[in-house]
Design an enzyme around this catalytic site. Sequence first.
Site, PDB file in Angstrom:
ATOM      1  N   ARG A 154     -16.585  58.966  -4.464  1.00 55.01           N
ATOM      2  CA  ARG A 154     -16.445  59.803  -5.655  1.00 55.01           C
ATOM      3  C   ARG A 154     -17.708  59.749  -6.513  1.00 55.01           C
ATOM      4  O   ARG A 154     -18.159  60.769  -7.040  1.00 55.01           O
ATOM      5  CB  ARG A 154     -15.239  59.330  -6.458  1.00 55.01           C
ATOM      6  CG  ARG A 154     -13.906  59.669  -5.817  1.00 55.01           C
ATOM      7  CD  ARG A 154     -12.733  58.914  -6.444  1.00 55.01           C
ATOM      8  NE  ARG A 154     -11.447  59.417  -5.946  1.00 55.01           N
ATOM      9  CZ  ARG A 154     -10.291  58.785  -6.107  1.00 55.01           C
ATOM     10  NH1 ARG A 154     -10.251  57.622  -6.752  1.00 55.01           N
ATOM     11  NH2 ARG A 154      -9.168  59.310  -5.625  1.00 55.01           N
ATOM     12  N   HIS A 178     -10.577  47.856  -7.124  1.00 57.11           N
ATOM     13  CA  HIS A 178     -10.280  49.285  -6.987  1.00 57.11           C
ATOM     14  C   HIS A 178      -9.329  49.639  -8.127  1.00 57.11           C
ATOM     15  O   HIS A 178      -8.114  49.697  -7.978  1.00 57.11           O
ATOM     16  CB  HIS A 178      -9.631  49.573  -5.633  1.00 57.11           C
ATOM     17  CG  HIS A 178      -9.132  50.981  -5.484  1.00 57.11           C
ATOM     18  ND1 HIS A 178      -9.925  52.085  -5.709  1.00 57.11           N
ATOM     19  CD2 HIS A 178      -7.901  51.459  -5.157  1.00 57.11           C
ATOM     20  CE1 HIS A 178      -9.210  53.181  -5.507  1.00 57.11           C
ATOM     21  NE2 HIS A 178      -7.976  52.829  -5.181  1.00 57.11           N
TER      22      HIS A 178
END
Length: 324
Positions: A154, A178
Amino acid sequence: MQQNIRKVAIIGTGLVGSSAAYSILNQGICDELLMIDINTERAVGECLDLSHCIDFTNSRTKVHTATYQELGDVDIVVITAGPPPKPGQTRLDTIGIGAKIMADIIPQIMASGFNGIFLIASNPVDIMTYHVWKLSGLPRNQVIGTGTSLDSSRLKTYLSEILDVDPRSIYGYTMGEHGDSQFAAWSHVTVGGKPLLQIIEEQKDKLGHIDLDQMVEDVKKVGFEILKRKGTTYYGIGNAIAFITKSILNDDHKIIALSCVLDGEYGETDLCTGVPAIITRQGLKEVVELHLTEAEQEKFAHSTNVLRDYMASIGYEKKALELV
């Protein structure tokens, strides 16, 4: 003539598991794909649907349901089972349910004689990866999580749109959890081999508006932006799972930001978190230790402390730091 059959099992045939299966099948990554779900009928339906893709692909992957007892000769077990966070929750808030699921399924898998590689995608992925490592008793190289692989992708996507270059020509990682405590190792982000920070400095008139801190926040939050609009994310993580699976089976020696059990790297032990790692047919070959700046190292330490606090909620005692 002896044949080496590549076998992958996916546990959890919801949107993430089925998207991963679709990517794996379309890329011809394995010869046999096994699907397991607590909802047996759902697993059967996914297998039937996936099997109808074969005529339009370049390889013949056999897709069928299985039981845990049939996983003894599987190369990779992918675990996607678990609930997505509800509105207002973080990934860490799903830890209780996730821990119970792992405690139920891992002993059954190990009883089959499984000695392959676990690839964990269930959230919170860093803690679930550590939990699976402990429950399985396997060496650390055989238990990895998807970690910050998707977050790093991303980040590169956002940068590619600003810089107008292919994201695959950008190299860099987000690291740590994460989740909300992850950070970007900006000191090691390069574009075509040239440091990003140098590019920004040299092109202030064109790139001086870039807010790197905000970009990291966008990376952290975009999953929840997707969740608000369509319920959960699955294409990105599904393809990440396929990419990692292919890298393992092909013995690619790729460097990917994954959740790995640390054994002294970055000054941490007995913990899983997102770090760049070399992946081979045996799983984790080596954690790549970047020379982080002092500020980046502090962010890494903060992220690992966040994880340790949550690990304590499922019985993993937070160890006191030794003064040296």
